[in-house]
Motif scaffolding. Structure first.
Motif, PDB file in Angstrom:
ATOM      1  N   LYS A 177     -21.061 -70.274  83.059  1.00 45.39           N
ATOM      2  CA  LYS A 177     -21.944 -69.674  82.056  1.00 45.39           C
ATOM      3  C   LYS A 177     -22.189 -68.201  82.354  1.00 45.39           C
ATOM      4  O   LYS A 177     -22.295 -67.370  81.445  1.00 45.39           O
ATOM      5  N   LYS A 178     -22.284 -67.875  83.641  1.00 42.06           N
ATOM      6  CA  LYS A 178     -22.437 -66.478  84.048  1.00 42.06           C
ATOM      7  C   LYS A 178     -21.216 -65.679  83.593  1.00 42.06           C
ATOM      8  O   LYS A 178     -21.329 -64.558  83.089  1.00 42.06           O
ATOM      9  N   LEU A 179     -20.044 -66.273  83.764  1.00 40.14           N
ATOM     10  CA  LEU A 179     -18.805 -65.605  83.369  1.00 40.14           C
ATOM     11  C   LEU A 179     -18.749 -65.409  81.859  1.00 40.14           C
ATOM     12  O   LEU A 179     -18.297 -64.358  81.382  1.00 40.14           O
ATOM     13  N   GLU A 180     -19.199 -66.411  81.087  1.00 41.92           N
ATOM     14  CA  GLU A 180     -19.158 -66.295  79.628  1.00 41.92           C
ATOM     15  C   GLU A 180     -20.013 -65.129  79.141  1.00 41.92           C
ATOM     16  O   GLU A 180     -19.635 -64.416  78.198  1.00 41.92           O
ATOM     17  N   LYS A 181     -21.167 -64.907  79.775  1.00 41.67           N
ATOM     18  CA  LYS A 181     -22.026 -63.774  79.409  1.00 41.67           C
ATOM     19  C   LYS A 181     -21.329 -62.450  79.699  1.00 41.67           C
ATOM     20  O   LYS A 181     -21.397 -61.504  78.914  1.00 41.67           O
ATOM     21  N   ILE A 182     -20.653 -62.400  80.837  1.00 47.21           N
ATOM     22  CA  ILE A 182     -19.933 -61.183  81.233  1.00 47.21           C
ATOM     23  C   ILE A 182     -18.780 -60.920  80.263  1.00 47.21           C
ATOM     24  O   ILE A 182     -18.566 -59.777  79.817  1.00 47.21           O
ATOM     25  N   LYS A 183     -18.057 -61.957  79.898  1.00 43.80           N
ATOM     26  CA  LYS A 183     -16.927 -61.811  78.969  1.00 43.80           C
ATOM     27  C   LYS A 183     -17.410 -61.322  77.603  1.00 43.80           C
ATOM     28  O   LYS A 183     -16.773 -60.454  76.976  1.00 43.80           O
ATOM     29  N   SER A 184     -18.534 -61.858  77.145  1.00 43.41           N
ATOM     30  CA  SER A 184     -19.083 -61.429  75.852  1.00 43.41           C
ATOM     31  C   SER A 184     -19.457 -59.956  75.877  1.00 43.41           C
ATOM     32  O   SER A 184     -19.163 -59.212  74.930  1.00 43.41           O
TER      33      SER A 184
END
Length: 289
Positions: A177-184
């Motif tokens: 989930k941390k990665l998804e925020k960064i990708k967004s």
């Protein structure tokens, strides 16, 4: 009282592979009489490390090798831990003419190779992970243009050059989930960053499984080593859904008062946690009720 295991938990294939390498070396008669060393903790679980030491393996620390305080001699066997190590350590070991057995997880090796390849293509590297973790230290040591950020907050504090091209890589155990925020954030603000999602598949399914389990139990036990990154992330995910979550190393950490009035007990375990430890904890819990 019901004990429910997470759908995915315990040893991943990287940990199993590293332990298998040690077992094969220990059982190989041609190695009898040779001094055998493991570079640091083979995996981040104290019980696994203790068992290996009882088999005759000695631990040699990176700091000792870098500072010339090690006792390694030509012909000694050295096993590179599952988290890998730095380029400099590899070179020192080669110069010492020791017998190297690389137990680095294949996911870690893939990220390391990708980092080197992308730099050769002219990319600067944005690496998301814990800069103090041995896996991250080892991977980034193979690069020359690497910026490490722990999370989105640190990434926000960095100014990216619009005239450069960047490649984003991650620690294998990064919270999905941390990665998804960064990708967004990257996709919304930059067109010169190539995102290569290299989070370990085993890590992802374990995180999804504990998220699901935490929501249906009265209490959740997370089992793993004190220094295990993936175990800590399982604990963080579980506590965000269930405040009755406890992180323990073995059955001696259990407390009777945790289980008062609790009927559904969930259990998960980090990727370096042996099955026998899980079984002991389950038996101890049954004894409490």
């Amino acid at each position: 009282m019901e004990i429910i295991r997470a759908k995915h938990m315990g040893f991943c294939f990287g940990v199993s592979g590293a332990i298998n390498i040690c077992n094969k070396i220990s059982e190989d008669e041609s190695n009898f009489g040779k001094r055998t060393y493991i570079l640091g903790m083979l995996v981040h679980n104290e019980h696994v490390v203790k068992n290996l030491e009882e088999q005759g393996f000695k631990i040699v620390e990176e700091s000792a090798i870098l500072e010339g305080r090690d006792e390694l001699q030509e012909g000694d066997i050295v096993i590179i831990r599952a988290h890998g190590t730095s380029e400099k350590i590899f070179q020192i070991l080669k110069d010492k003419k020791v017998e190297i057995h690389d137990a680095t997880c294949v996911f870690v090796t893939q990220i390391r190779k990708t980092l080197v390849e992308m730099e050769k293509k002219g990319y600067d590297i944005l690496f998301i992970g814990d800069k103090n973790h041995p896996e991250v230290k080892g991977i980034v040591s193979f690069g020359k243009r690497v910026t490490i950020c722990n999370d989105l907050e640190e990434l926000l504090s960095i100014t990216l050059d619009p005239n450069k091209k960047y490649c984003l890589l991650t620690q294998t155990t990064l919270n999905k989930k941390k990665l998804e925020k960064i990708k967004s954030y990257i996709k919304e603000n930059y067109s010169n960053v190539e995102i290569l999602d290299k989070v370990c598949g085993a890590t992802q399914v374990r995180q999804e499984a504990v998220e699901e389990l935490a929501q249906i139990v009265d209490l959740l036990i997370v089992i793993g080593g004190k220094t295990s990154s993936n175990t800590k992330k399982l604990y963080d995910i579980a506590t965000s859904y269930n405040p009755n979550t406890y992180l323990i190393q073995d059955e001696t950490d259990l407390k009777k008062e945790w289980f008062q009035g609790k009927e559904k007990i969930g259990i998960t375990a980090g990727a370096s946690t042996p099955e026998e430890i899980v079984i002991k904890i389950e038996n101890q819990i049954r004894g409490i009720h």
